[in-house]
Design an enzyme around this catalytic site. Structure first.
Site, mmCIF file in Angstrom:
data_model
loop_
_atom_site.group_PDB
_atom_site.id
_atom_site.type_symbol
_atom_site.label_atom_id
_atom_site.label_comp_id
_atom_site.label_asym_id
_atom_site.label_seq_id
_atom_site.Cartn_x
_atom_site.Cartn_y
_atom_site.Cartn_z
ATOM 1 C CE LYS A 1 -3.820 -2.266 2.424
ATOM 2 N NZ LYS A 1 -4.724 -2.176 3.583
ATOM 3 C CE1 TYR B 1 -9.134 -3.414 0.461
ATOM 4 C CE2 TYR B 1 -8.490 -1.415 -0.692
ATOM 5 C CZ TYR B 1 -8.164 -2.489 0.120
ATOM 6 O OH TYR B 1 -6.882 -2.644 0.587
ATOM 7 N NE ARG C 1 -2.061 -6.171 7.212
ATOM 8 C CZ ARG C 1 -3.148 -6.791 6.775
ATOM 9 N NH1 ARG C 1 -3.641 -7.798 7.463
ATOM 10 N NH2 ARG C 1 -3.725 -6.415 5.653
ATOM 11 C CG ASN D 1 -3.592 -2.754 6.949
ATOM 12 O OD1 ASN D 1 -3.507 -2.173 5.864
ATOM 13 N ND2 ASN D 1 -4.518 -3.664 7.195
ATOM 14 C CG HIS E 1 -5.282 -6.309 0.124
ATOM 15 N ND1 HIS E 1 -6.412 -6.476 0.878
ATOM 16 C CD2 HIS E 1 -5.442 -7.091 -0.987
ATOM 17 C CE1 HIS E 1 -7.236 -7.302 0.247
ATOM 18 N NE2 HIS E 1 -6.666 -7.692 -0.889
ATOM 19 C CD GLU F 1 -8.496 -9.394 -3.389
ATOM 20 O OE1 GLU F 1 -7.332 -9.747 -3.104
ATOM 21 O OE2 GLU F 1 -9.360 -9.179 -2.514
HETATM 22 P P1 CMP Z 1 -7.088 -4.744 3.854
HETATM 23 O O1 CMP Z 1 -6.527 -6.102 4.110
HETATM 24 O O2 CMP Z 1 -6.518 -3.992 2.709
HETATM 25 O O3 CMP Z 1 -8.665 -4.840 3.693
HETATM 26 C C1 CMP Z 1 -9.530 -3.754 3.975
HETATM 27 C C2 CMP Z 1 -8.811 -2.624 4.631
HETATM 28 O O4 CMP Z 1 -9.628 -1.669 5.293
HETATM 29 C C3 CMP Z 1 -7.937 -3.167 5.731
HETATM 30 O O5 CMP Z 1 -6.852 -3.879 5.194
HETATM 31 C C4 CMP Z 1 -7.600 -1.904 6.511
HETATM 32 O O6 CMP Z 1 -6.455 -1.240 6.006
HETATM 33 C C5 CMP Z 1 -8.788 -0.999 6.239
HETATM 34 N N1 CMP Z 1 -9.539 -0.692 7.457
HETATM 35 C C6 CMP Z 1 -9.645 0.512 8.001
HETATM 36 N N2 CMP Z 1 -10.396 0.470 9.096
HETATM 37 C C7 CMP Z 1 -10.780 -0.812 9.267
HETATM 38 C C8 CMP Z 1 -11.572 -1.489 10.229
HETATM 39 N N3 CMP Z 1 -12.140 -0.846 11.271
HETATM 40 N N4 CMP Z 1 -11.740 -2.813 10.095
HETATM 41 C C9 CMP Z 1 -11.181 -3.482 9.046
HETATM 42 N N5 CMP Z 1 -10.417 -2.871 8.096
HETATM 43 C C10 CMP Z 1 -10.222 -1.554 8.215
#
Ligand code: CMP
Length: 150
Positions: free
Chosen positions: A10, A50, A103, A113, A116, A127
């Site tokens: 990311k 997403y 992470r 984070n 992904h 994806e």
């Molecule tokens: P990712 O694995 O990319 O999938 C969805 C993303 O939403 C997740 O990682 C986080 O970076 C982001 N995100 C932000 N807030 C939340 C939350 N409260 N719960 C889950 N994902 C979140």
């Protein structure tokens, strides 16, 4: 079983100079990078990627964040690649991610984070098809594959 999964480094990963260190984790484990490129994601592509999070309170900030700077997208291939990558990556919230995971070691905020990765082979197929065309996958073998799969 040989699988191919999708990983995105990311914008926070790119901007904090961690691209190489994160990819090393996957390479060290024995996974093969079978496709990779640096791109900027547009809003439409981010919303397709997403779509399962549409309507959640973090959805709009997530889209604008993913579109805010370059990301690195890749396909990783290897034995049980979907599960192996998820384990290496750690829990979604970096505060809960175990030390030793990407992470757990490189992030602290759930909205930043660092990486992904697909949560199932079905998600991986979906994806990967968003970000890669068939001709972008390159065939080669890692030396380890010769003794794992003689
Ligand atoms: P990712 O694995 O990319 O999938 C969805 C993303 O939403 C997740 O990682 C986080 O970076 C982001 N995100 C932000 N807030 C939340 C939350 N409260 N719960 C889950 N994902 C979140």
């Amino acid at each position: 079983m040989q699988e191919t999964t999708f990983v995105m480094l990311k914008p926070d990963c790119v901007q904090r100079g961690k691209i190489g260190r994160v990819i090393s984790r996957f390479e060290n484990k024995g996974l093969r990078v079978s496709a990779m490129k640096m791109i900027e994601v547009d809003n439409k592509t981010a919303s397709i990627h997403y779509k399962e999070h549409e309507g959640k309170d973090f959805y709009e900030p997530l889209l604008s964040y993913i579109c805010s700077g370059p990301v690195v997208v890749m396909a990783l291939t290897g034995d049980s690649a979907v599960k192996v990558v998820r384990k290496l990556m750690g829990k979604t919230d970096p505060k809960d991610a175990a030390p030793g995971t990407v992470r757990g070691d490189f992030a602290i905020d759930i909205s930043r984070n660092i990486v992904h990765a697909s949560d199932s082979q079905e998600s991986a197929d979906r994806e990967l098809s968003i970000f890669f065309d068939d001709e972008e996958y390159l065939e080669y073998h890692r030396i380890e594959e010769e003794w794992i799969y003689p």
